[in-house]
Design a protein around this motif. Structure first.
Motif, PDB file in Angstrom:
ATOM      1  N   ARG A  68     -11.526  -0.876  -7.863  1.00  0.00           N
ATOM      2  CA  ARG A  68     -10.488  -1.641  -8.544  1.00  0.00           C
ATOM      3  C   ARG A  68      -9.118  -0.993  -8.431  1.00  0.00           C
ATOM      4  O   ARG A  68      -8.109  -1.671  -8.168  1.00  0.00           O
ATOM      5  CB  ARG A  68     -10.850  -1.829 -10.019  1.00  0.00           C
ATOM      6  CG  ARG A  68      -9.891  -2.734 -10.787  1.00  0.00           C
ATOM      7  CD  ARG A  68     -10.239  -2.808 -12.265  1.00  0.00           C
ATOM      8  NE  ARG A  68      -9.412  -3.786 -12.973  1.00  0.00           N
ATOM      9  CZ  ARG A  68      -8.187  -3.563 -13.418  1.00  0.00           C
ATOM     10  NH1 ARG A  68      -7.617  -2.381 -13.224  1.00  0.00           N
ATOM     11  NH2 ARG A  68      -7.516  -4.515 -14.051  1.00  0.00           N
ATOM     12  N   ALA A  69      -9.046   0.321  -8.629  1.00  0.00           N
ATOM     13  CA  ALA A  69      -7.757   1.011  -8.593  1.00  0.00           C
ATOM     14  C   ALA A  69      -7.117   0.909  -7.214  1.00  0.00           C
ATOM     15  O   ALA A  69      -5.895   0.731  -7.089  1.00  0.00           O
ATOM     16  CB  ALA A  69      -7.940   2.470  -8.991  1.00  0.00           C
ATOM     17  N   GLU A  70      -7.914   1.013  -6.162  1.00  0.00           N
ATOM     18  CA  GLU A  70      -7.375   0.922  -4.809  1.00  0.00           C
ATOM     19  C   GLU A  70      -6.929  -0.496  -4.487  1.00  0.00           C
ATOM     20  O   GLU A  70      -5.890  -0.703  -3.843  1.00  0.00           O
ATOM     21  CB  GLU A  70      -8.423   1.399  -3.803  1.00  0.00           C
ATOM     22  CG  GLU A  70      -8.711   2.894  -3.926  1.00  0.00           C
ATOM     23  CD  GLU A  70      -9.850   3.372  -3.050  1.00  0.00           C
ATOM     24  OE1 GLU A  70     -10.006   4.608  -2.924  1.00  0.00           O
ATOM     25  OE2 GLU A  70     -10.580   2.532  -2.493  1.00  0.00           O
ATOM     26  N   LEU A  71      -7.690  -1.477  -4.937  1.00  0.00           N
ATOM     27  CA  LEU A  71      -7.289  -2.871  -4.768  1.00  0.00           C
ATOM     28  C   LEU A  71      -5.946  -3.125  -5.445  1.00  0.00           C
ATOM     29  O   LEU A  71      -5.031  -3.731  -4.864  1.00  0.00           O
ATOM     30  CB  LEU A  71      -8.364  -3.791  -5.362  1.00  0.00           C
ATOM     31  CG  LEU A  71      -8.031  -5.286  -5.424  1.00  0.00           C
ATOM     32  CD1 LEU A  71      -8.142  -5.913  -4.046  1.00  0.00           C
ATOM     33  CD2 LEU A  71      -8.949  -6.011  -6.410  1.00  0.00           C
ATOM     34  N   LEU A  72      -5.818  -2.646  -6.664  1.00  0.00           N
ATOM     35  CA  LEU A  72      -4.584  -2.845  -7.421  1.00  0.00           C
ATOM     36  C   LEU A  72      -3.410  -2.162  -6.733  1.00  0.00           C
ATOM     37  O   LEU A  72      -2.306  -2.723  -6.646  1.00  0.00           O
ATOM     38  CB  LEU A  72      -4.772  -2.296  -8.837  1.00  0.00           C
ATOM     39  CG  LEU A  72      -3.745  -2.668  -9.892  1.00  0.00           C
ATOM     40  CD1 LEU A  72      -3.635  -4.175 -10.046  1.00  0.00           C
ATOM     41  CD2 LEU A  72      -4.117  -2.036 -11.223  1.00  0.00           C
ATOM     42  N   GLN A  73      -3.642  -0.951  -6.208  1.00  0.00           N
ATOM     43  CA  GLN A  73      -2.577  -0.213  -5.535  1.00  0.00           C
ATOM     44  C   GLN A  73      -2.078  -0.961  -4.307  1.00  0.00           C
ATOM     45  O   GLN A  73      -0.863  -1.076  -4.073  1.00  0.00           O
ATOM     46  CB  GLN A  73      -3.076   1.172  -5.127  1.00  0.00           C
ATOM     47  CG  GLN A  73      -1.992   2.075  -4.532  1.00  0.00           C
ATOM     48  CD  GLN A  73      -0.979   2.528  -5.569  1.00  0.00           C
ATOM     49  OE1 GLN A  73      -1.333   3.251  -6.496  1.00  0.00           O
ATOM     50  NE2 GLN A  73       0.280   2.120  -5.411  1.00  0.00           N
ATOM     51  N   VAL A  74      -3.011  -1.503  -3.513  1.00  0.00           N
ATOM     52  CA  VAL A  74      -2.615  -2.226  -2.309  1.00  0.00           C
ATOM     53  C   VAL A  74      -1.839  -3.490  -2.664  1.00  0.00           C
ATOM     54  O   VAL A  74      -0.812  -3.792  -2.043  1.00  0.00           O
ATOM     55  CB  VAL A  74      -3.851  -2.574  -1.455  1.00  0.00           C
ATOM     56  CG1 VAL A  74      -3.468  -3.516  -0.312  1.00  0.00           C
ATOM     57  CG2 VAL A  74      -4.486  -1.302  -0.889  1.00  0.00           C
ATOM     58  N   ILE A  75      -2.320  -4.240  -3.654  1.00  0.00           N
ATOM     59  CA  ILE A  75      -1.610  -5.470  -4.050  1.00  0.00           C
ATOM     60  C   ILE A  75      -0.190  -5.138  -4.502  1.00  0.00           C
ATOM     61  O   ILE A  75       0.772  -5.834  -4.145  1.00  0.00           O
ATOM     62  CB  ILE A  75      -2.380  -6.209  -5.158  1.00  0.00           C
ATOM     63  CG1 ILE A  75      -3.746  -6.683  -4.646  1.00  0.00           C
ATOM     64  CG2 ILE A  75      -1.575  -7.412  -5.658  1.00  0.00           C
ATOM     65  CD1 ILE A  75      -4.633  -7.291  -5.728  1.00  0.00           C
ATOM     66  N   TYR A  76      -0.035  -4.062  -5.260  1.00  0.00           N
ATOM     67  CA  TYR A  76       1.302  -3.653  -5.708  1.00  0.00           C
ATOM     68  C   TYR A  76       2.157  -3.198  -4.531  1.00  0.00           C
ATOM     69  O   TYR A  76       3.320  -3.613  -4.392  1.00  0.00           O
ATOM     70  CB  TYR A  76       1.204  -2.533  -6.742  1.00  0.00           C
ATOM     71  CG  TYR A  76       2.549  -1.968  -7.136  1.00  0.00           C
ATOM     72  CD1 TYR A  76       3.378  -2.655  -8.014  1.00  0.00           C
ATOM     73  CD2 TYR A  76       3.000  -0.767  -6.591  1.00  0.00           C
ATOM     74  CE1 TYR A  76       4.623  -2.154  -8.356  1.00  0.00           C
ATOM     75  CE2 TYR A  76       4.244  -0.256  -6.925  1.00  0.00           C
ATOM     76  CZ  TYR A  76       5.054  -0.955  -7.808  1.00  0.00           C
ATOM     77  OH  TYR A  76       6.296  -0.463  -8.132  1.00  0.00           O
ATOM     78  N   ASP A  77       1.589  -2.361  -3.663  1.00  0.00           N
ATOM     79  CA  ASP A  77       2.348  -1.826  -2.524  1.00  0.00           C
ATOM     80  C   ASP A  77       2.824  -2.929  -1.590  1.00  0.00           C
ATOM     81  O   ASP A  77       3.852  -2.774  -0.916  1.00  0.00           O
ATOM     82  CB  ASP A  77       1.494  -0.824  -1.739  1.00  0.00           C
ATOM     83  CG  ASP A  77       1.290   0.491  -2.478  1.00  0.00           C
ATOM     84  OD1 ASP A  77       2.035   0.749  -3.444  1.00  0.00           O
ATOM     85  OD2 ASP A  77       0.379   1.253  -2.093  1.00  0.00           O
ATOM     86  N   CYS A  78       2.070  -4.036  -1.525  1.00  0.00           N
ATOM     87  CA  CYS A  78       2.438  -5.130  -0.622  1.00  0.00           C
ATOM     88  C   CYS A  78       3.517  -6.044  -1.197  1.00  0.00           C
ATOM     89  O   CYS A  78       3.990  -6.947  -0.497  1.00  0.00           O
ATOM     90  CB  CYS A  78       1.197  -5.952  -0.256  1.00  0.00           C
ATOM     91  SG  CYS A  78       0.104  -5.125   0.921  1.00  0.00           S
ATOM     92  N   LEU A  79       3.898  -5.841  -2.442  1.00  0.00           N
ATOM     93  CA  LEU A  79       5.040  -6.582  -2.967  1.00  0.00           C
ATOM     94  C   LEU A  79       6.300  -6.180  -2.216  1.00  0.00           C
ATOM     95  O   LEU A  79       6.483  -5.010  -1.873  1.00  0.00           O
ATOM     96  CB  LEU A  79       5.241  -6.283  -4.459  1.00  0.00           C
ATOM     97  CG  LEU A  79       4.396  -7.037  -5.466  1.00  0.00           C
ATOM     98  CD1 LEU A  79       4.551  -6.415  -6.853  1.00  0.00           C
ATOM     99  CD2 LEU A  79       4.762  -8.523  -5.509  1.00  0.00           C
ATOM    100  N   PRO A  80       7.201  -7.107  -1.934  1.00  0.00           N
ATOM    101  CA  PRO A  80       8.477  -6.740  -1.317  1.00  0.00           C
ATOM    102  C   PRO A  80       9.218  -5.726  -2.183  1.00  0.00           C
ATOM    103  O   PRO A  80       9.062  -5.714  -3.414  1.00  0.00           O
ATOM    104  CB  PRO A  80       9.225  -8.074  -1.239  1.00  0.00           C
ATOM    105  CG  PRO A  80       8.153  -9.112  -1.263  1.00  0.00           C
ATOM    106  CD  PRO A  80       7.062  -8.556  -2.132  1.00  0.00           C
ATOM    107  N   GLU A  81      10.011  -4.892  -1.554  1.00  0.00           N
ATOM    108  CA  GLU A  81      10.697  -3.822  -2.284  1.00  0.00           C
ATOM    109  C   GLU A  81      11.577  -4.366  -3.398  1.00  0.00           C
ATOM    110  O   GLU A  81      11.694  -3.747  -4.465  1.00  0.00           O
ATOM    111  CB  GLU A  81      11.525  -2.972  -1.310  1.00  0.00           C
ATOM    112  CG  GLU A  81      10.687  -2.106  -0.392  1.00  0.00           C
ATOM    113  CD  GLU A  81       9.731  -1.181  -1.150  1.00  0.00           C
ATOM    114  OE1 GLU A  81      10.183  -0.561  -2.142  1.00  0.00           O
ATOM    115  OE2 GLU A  81       8.553  -1.100  -0.761  1.00  0.00           O
TER     116      GLU A  81
END
Length: 448
Positions: A108-121
């Motif tokens: 779950r934590a890794e999924l959440l991190q990727v979804i957040y990181d893929c947001l535009p800056e």
């Protein structure tokens, strides 16, 4: 569309962040308020994703970055608690053949991190941690959200993506009953629990891609293996169904873990073998249900805030994504058809009611997914004599499973929607067609 229209998303978990992506792609301003002090915290749980969700993640530009973090499930075994193999299934291969990809498990934590990181800056600053919801005021023309730290946010609508114990749902109920104390509304705790769940993560102990289950009277287990870690989910039938929320402590965890100590995870691995090396554990009642009221005024619910399944089939997150897809499609459609008008309270009410109506209808899989999830949990815990006979002797037959997958489960998955304002090629191609193909979903794109 008018920039003054702003969505306040309460909850920065996976569904809240998916909503942020979808709104950003629709050109709708937003802010995400997360009660935890960090957007990404390691809860120890896993999340299973299905092909219908991968389609949406592809549209949002997340899928290609996310897939390497997951493990595609490829082998299924069913055991008794004594270790006898009941069934070896090809369900994962059949899913891939029919819908283009199998199911995959993510930490779950890794999924959440990727979804957040893929947001535009330029969108990341709109996701704010340490914002515990305190109050919501609906002013008719706007909405105000107050947080426990004294901060206040003004917007046009609120999306409650804050989980099974949703504060947004609680405040929405307060507003409804304050307006009319005799109003028919959901109970304070609208979900019922028949089981409790002990879940945990530990370092990888077997070949990646295993999805095993254990069946016994009143108790069952699910084991999923990833590349770096494994997860177990231990189900314990409660003495009777309850809507009361139970708070468990470390002693409760140790006692229940002891009761499962000799349950197998694989042919050679038992619960007691991995227990000393647990990286995280949690114990909670396992709620089920669909709330009657999903919106009020400028407030609307998505995900576990408005529906909750048992975790045996791993369909909760996938259904939350479908909530976001249909809600954002309706919002985007309003701005596309009336670009010079922001939705007033009447328009939002219609958008929210249509969203809820679609999600609860046979056009979507939600009601069937709830039933199928609960059925599997009851079958594996041999909840009564009929469940026990059916699970032990009938559902394990290869022919029965093939019929169930082809004519019950897969047709529900085929109903999944995609964001109709993001043109994209189909990435999940199998034997069965999607009822809402991407090729026909970009009709609104020309208006961007």
């Amino acid at each position: 569309m008018e920039s003054r229209f702003k969505v306040i998303i309460v909850g920065g978990g996976p569904i809240g962040l998916i909503a942020a992506h979808a709104l950003h792609q629709a050109g709708i301003d937003f802010i995400v308020l997360e009660r935890r002090n960090s957007i990404v915290e390691d809860s120890g749980a896993s999340i299973v994703l299905y092909p219908q969700t991968f389609r949406v993640l592809h549209q949002l530009g997340i899928l290609e970055t996310l897939l390497p973090w997951g493990t595609e499930l490829n082998h299924h075994l069913s055991f008794t608690k004594d270790g006898m193999v009941l069934n070896e299934s090809s369900r994962h291969q059949k899913l891939k053949e029919n819908l283009g990809y199998g199911s995959a498990v993510f930490h779950r934590a890794e999924l959440l991190q990727v979804i957040y990181d893929c947001l535009p800056e330029n969108a990341k600053p709109k996701v704010i941690a340490g914002k515990k919801l305190a109050n919501i005021e609906d002013h008719g023309e706007s909405v105000t959200v107050s947080c426990a730290d004294g901060s206040v946010y003004h917007g046009s609508m609120v999306i409650g993506a804050d989980g099974v114990h949703s504060k947004t749902r609680h405040l929405m109920r307060e507003i409804a009953l304050r307006e009319n104390p005799l109003r028919d509304w959901d109970a304070e705790t609208p979900y019922e629990s028949t089981f409790r769940l002990l879940f945990g993560a530990f370092p990888a102990s077997s070949t990646p891609g295993q999805a095993y289950d254990v069946q016994s009277l009143g108790k069952s287990a699910v084991y999923l293996s990833g590349k770096d870690r494994g997860w177990f989910f231990l189900y314990d039938k409660l003495p009777k169904p309850t809507t009361v929320t139970t708070r468990y402590n470390e002693k409760d965890v140790e006692i229940l873990a002891g009761e499962f100590a000799d349950f197998p995870l694989t042919k050679t691995l038992k619960i007691k073998d991995v227990w000393p090396n647990m990286s995280a554990v949690g114990l909670t009642d396992l709620q089920e249900g669909i709330v009657k009221h999903w919106s009020l005024g400028r407030i609307v619910l998505v995900g576990d805030s408005c529906h909750k399944f048992t975790t045996h089939l791993g369909l909760g997150f996938n259904n939350g994504v479908q909530d976001v897809v249909i809600l954002c499609n309706r919002l985007r459609a309003h701005f596309h058809t009336t670009p010079d008008e922001t939705p007033d309270i009447e328009a939002l009410t219609e958008i929210f009611k249509t969203y809820e109506s679609i999600r609860k209808s046979p056009e979507c899989s939600m009601v069937a997914d709830l039933a199928n999830s609960g059925l599997e949990t009851r079958l594996h815990t041999w909840a009564n004599t009929i469940y026990r006979i059916f699970s032990r002797y009938i559902s394990i037959l290869p022919l029965f499973e093939s019929i169930f997958l082809r004519f019950s489960l897969f047709p529900q998955f085929q109903k999944a929607r995609v964001l109709d304002y993001i043109p994209s090629s189909e990435v999940m191609n199998g034997k069965l067609p999607w009822l809402h193909p991407m090729e026909k979903s970009s009709s609104l794109a020309s208006g961007l």
